[in-house]
Design a protein around this motif. Structure first.
Motif, PDB file in Angstrom:
ATOM      1  N   ASP A  70      -2.976  28.686  -3.794  1.00 30.25           N
ATOM      2  CA  ASP A  70      -2.254  27.495  -4.202  1.00 30.25           C
ATOM      3  C   ASP A  70      -1.850  26.779  -2.909  1.00 30.25           C
ATOM      4  O   ASP A  70      -0.901  27.175  -2.230  1.00 30.25           O
ATOM      5  CB  ASP A  70      -1.022  27.897  -5.016  1.00 30.25           C
ATOM      6  CG  ASP A  70      -0.514  26.779  -5.910  1.00 30.25           C
ATOM      7  OD1 ASP A  70      -1.146  25.709  -5.932  1.00 30.25           O
ATOM      8  OD2 ASP A  70       0.514  26.979  -6.587  1.00 30.25           O
ATOM      9  N   PHE A  72      -0.548  23.795  -0.657  1.00 33.79           N
ATOM     10  CA  PHE A  72       0.310  22.616  -0.640  1.00 33.79           C
ATOM     11  C   PHE A  72       0.081  21.880   0.684  1.00 33.79           C
ATOM     12  O   PHE A  72       0.396  22.413   1.751  1.00 33.79           O
ATOM     13  CB  PHE A  72       1.774  23.017  -0.782  1.00 33.79           C
ATOM     14  CG  PHE A  72       2.086  23.660  -2.107  1.00 33.79           C
ATOM     15  CD1 PHE A  72       2.528  22.896  -3.173  1.00 33.79           C
ATOM     16  CD2 PHE A  72       1.912  25.025  -2.289  1.00 33.79           C
ATOM     17  CE1 PHE A  72       2.808  23.483  -4.401  1.00 33.79           C
ATOM     18  CE2 PHE A  72       2.175  25.623  -3.518  1.00 33.79           C
ATOM     19  CZ  PHE A  72       2.636  24.848  -4.573  1.00 33.79           C
ATOM     20  N   ARG A  84      -7.263  11.690   1.091  1.00 30.39           N
ATOM     21  CA  ARG A  84      -6.706  12.388  -0.070  1.00 30.39           C
ATOM     22  C   ARG A  84      -7.834  12.879  -0.982  1.00 30.39           C
ATOM     23  O   ARG A  84      -7.835  14.027  -1.436  1.00 30.39           O
ATOM     24  CB  ARG A  84      -5.777  11.467  -0.857  1.00 30.39           C
ATOM     25  CG  ARG A  84      -4.495  11.072  -0.134  1.00 30.39           C
ATOM     26  CD  ARG A  84      -3.731  10.000  -0.912  1.00 30.39           C
ATOM     27  NE  ARG A  84      -2.620   9.483  -0.147  1.00 30.39           N
ATOM     28  CZ  ARG A  84      -1.351   9.865  -0.288  1.00 30.39           C
ATOM     29  NH1 ARG A  84      -1.043  10.785  -1.178  1.00 30.39           N
ATOM     30  NH2 ARG A  84      -0.396   9.327   0.452  1.00 30.39           N
ATOM     31  N   LEU A  88      -9.067  16.753  -2.096  1.00 24.69           N
ATOM     32  CA  LEU A  88      -9.123  17.170  -3.496  1.00 24.69           C
ATOM     33  C   LEU A  88     -10.494  17.721  -3.880  1.00 24.69           C
ATOM     34  O   LEU A  88     -10.610  18.526  -4.815  1.00 24.69           O
ATOM     35  CB  LEU A  88      -8.746  16.003  -4.405  1.00 24.69           C
ATOM     36  CG  LEU A  88      -7.268  15.578  -4.343  1.00 24.69           C
ATOM     37  CD1 LEU A  88      -7.045  14.299  -5.146  1.00 24.69           C
ATOM     38  CD2 LEU A  88      -6.355  16.694  -4.836  1.00 24.69           C
ATOM     39  N   GLU A  91     -11.020  21.547  -4.177  1.00 28.09           N
ATOM     40  CA  GLU A  91     -10.710  22.244  -5.425  1.00 28.09           C
ATOM     41  C   GLU A  91     -11.948  22.348  -6.307  1.00 28.09           C
ATOM     42  O   GLU A  91     -12.089  23.281  -7.088  1.00 28.09           O
ATOM     43  CB  GLU A  91      -9.589  21.499  -6.153  1.00 28.09           C
ATOM     44  CG  GLU A  91      -8.973  22.274  -7.299  1.00 28.09           C
ATOM     45  CD  GLU A  91      -7.741  21.592  -7.861  1.00 28.09           C
ATOM     46  OE1 GLU A  91      -7.722  21.327  -9.078  1.00 28.09           O
ATOM     47  OE2 GLU A  91      -6.795  21.331  -7.089  1.00 28.09           O
ATOM     48  N   LYS A  98      -6.378  25.737  -5.551  1.00 29.30           N
ATOM     49  CA  LYS A  98      -5.706  24.592  -6.167  1.00 29.30           C
ATOM     50  C   LYS A  98      -5.103  23.763  -5.039  1.00 29.30           C
ATOM     51  O   LYS A  98      -4.389  24.297  -4.189  1.00 29.30           O
ATOM     52  CB  LYS A  98      -4.611  25.048  -7.125  1.00 29.30           C
ATOM     53  CG  LYS A  98      -3.950  23.901  -7.901  1.00 29.30           C
ATOM     54  CD  LYS A  98      -2.962  24.452  -8.918  1.00 29.30           C
ATOM     55  CE  LYS A  98      -2.399  23.340  -9.805  1.00 29.30           C
ATOM     56  NZ  LYS A  98      -1.699  22.295  -9.052  1.00 29.30           N
ATOM     57  N   ASN A 100      -2.656  20.787  -3.787  1.00 30.83           N
ATOM     58  CA  ASN A 100      -1.504  19.974  -4.154  1.00 30.83           C
ATOM     59  C   ASN A 100      -1.147  19.067  -2.975  1.00 30.83           C
ATOM     60  O   ASN A 100      -0.854  19.562  -1.885  1.00 30.83           O
ATOM     61  CB  ASN A 100      -0.292  20.851  -4.477  1.00 30.83           C
ATOM     62  CG  ASN A 100      -0.618  21.970  -5.452  1.00 30.83           C
ATOM     63  OD1 ASN A 100      -0.604  21.780  -6.646  1.00 30.83           O
ATOM     64  ND2 ASN A 100      -0.933  23.158  -4.916  1.00 30.83           N
ATOM     65  N   VAL A 102       1.486  16.763  -1.294  1.00 27.97           N
ATOM     66  CA  VAL A 102       2.933  16.585  -1.380  1.00 27.97           C
ATOM     67  C   VAL A 102       3.365  15.527  -0.372  1.00 27.97           C
ATOM     68  O   VAL A 102       3.095  15.667   0.822  1.00 27.97           O
ATOM     69  CB  VAL A 102       3.674  17.914  -1.092  1.00 27.97           C
ATOM     70  CG1 VAL A 102       5.177  17.722  -1.200  1.00 27.97           C
ATOM     71  CG2 VAL A 102       3.190  19.014  -2.035  1.00 27.97           C
ATOM     72  N   VAL A 127       8.441  22.661  -1.568  1.00 27.51           N
ATOM     73  CA  VAL A 127       7.654  23.629  -2.335  1.00 27.51           C
ATOM     74  C   VAL A 127       8.632  24.603  -2.983  1.00 27.51           C
ATOM     75  O   VAL A 127       8.853  25.706  -2.476  1.00 27.51           O
ATOM     76  CB  VAL A 127       6.654  24.372  -1.423  1.00 27.51           C
ATOM     77  CG1 VAL A 127       5.739  25.266  -2.245  1.00 27.51           C
ATOM     78  CG2 VAL A 127       5.819  23.393  -0.607  1.00 27.51           C
TER      79      VAL A 127
END
Length: 319
Positions: A70, A72, A84, A88, A91, A98, A100, A102, A127
């Motif tokens: 996961d 971040f 960005r 992505l 993934e 995953k 994320n 932030v 987080v």
């Protein structure tokens, strides 16, 4: 009499089948490995986007199929949309990851005098859903699955990291810190940060040193949490020294009360789990250890041609 014998046989067969079914279930359960979710935090900016992409790629390429990540990624408000989208896509490429994104500046708007340079101290705001996370800087390469690192017991430590041998900045600031860690690879106790994030102590230090260019988040962590700083095994955060002799010289300059055991340090140099790229392959090429490794993982990305455009001419990289 015959009926009784048949009923007895049926009963015995049922018991045997039940036992075999239980045994099969037991072995199936044994064969299942629990899927562990490992939270990773990394801060990425436009200026070093491709280096960050290579770092994350090395992490996921070397991840175990039974580990889930996961990730971040703390980004500034002006982080490019194209960057960005590229993050992505990781993934999609790696089914155990995953991603994320932030926004790392917004939480600080409400906290006067806080600069985003000190975000590691306030990660519990960014987080909030994990009791422990691994922080990786953008100039790292990962060579192993990180479950072993994640499972290290933190006890009462807030931060654990690779030992630094440089006390000169603390000396210039008039501070005495015996044990200090680098902040490129950190195991962070989010549970402890949530319980007591030292906001008042931070404020006092920040106000005192806010105009001093020497002050940064690494120094702040080592000052604020000096009694709650842990030491990671040297394979997690080992700089890409030019050779083993240079690595040993580094270790000898660490405070003798905390320095690594020599054999462990040198073996970690040759079998590194996470390397800090203190010498930058994208700038100095073959002069740096791990240069070939960096370009290996650069090729593993979906954007190698773009990386070549940015750094290939400097490195004279072909193919």
């Amino acid at each position: 009499m015959v009926s009784f014998v048949l009923d007895k046989k049926i009963f015995i067969i049922s018991i045997i089948n039940l036992f075999l079914a239980y045994k099969l279930y037991f072995y199936l359960k044994l064969s299942e490995k629990e899927i562990i979710t490992i939270p990773i935090v990394m801060k990425v900016q436009n200026d070093y986007f491709y280096q960050s992409l290579v770092s994350i790629t090395s992490l996921l390429e070397n991840s175990d199929k039974d580990s889930k990540y996961d990730i971040f990624i703390l980004v500034p408000n002006r982080f490019l949309i194209d960057n960005r989208l590229k993050l992505l896509t990781l993934e999609v490429k790696y089914n155990n990851a995953k991603i994320n994104l932030v926004e790392s500046e917004e939480p600080y708007v409400k906290i006067k005098h806080f600069r985003t340079n000190y975000y590691k101290i306030f990660l519990s705001h960014l987080v909030p859903n994990y009791d422990k996370v691994i922080f990786l800087n953008w100039n790292t390469l990962v060579f192993n699955d990180l479950l072993e690192l994640y499972n290290i017991e933190m006890n009462n430590n807030y931060f654990m990291g690779f030992l630094s041998n440089d006390n000169s900045t603390y000396f210039h600031l008039g501070l005495n810190v015996e044990k200090n860690i680098n902040n490129n690879v950190l195991l962070i106790n989010m549970k402890k940060l949530k319980e007591n994030n030292y906001q008042q102590e931070f404020r006092k230090l920040y106000i005192k040193y806010k105009d001093n260019k020497l002050m940064n988040d690494q120094i702040m962590i080592n000052i604020l949490y000096k009694d709650y700083i842990g030491i990671l095994p040297p394979k997690y955060g080992m700089p890409n020294f030019n050779n083993g002799e240079t690595a040993l010289e580094y270790n000898k300059k660490i405070n003798e009360n905390f320095r690594y055991e020599e054999n462990d340090f040198i073996s970690s140099y040759y079998e590194t789990g996470i390397s800090e790229l203190a010498c930058k392959p994208w700038e100095l090429g073959a002069k740096c250890q791990k240069n070939e490794a960096w370009w290996f993982y650069a090729r593993k990305t979906e954007y190698f041609n773009e990386i070549k455009v940015n750094f290939g001419k400097i490195m004279d990289i072909k193919g």
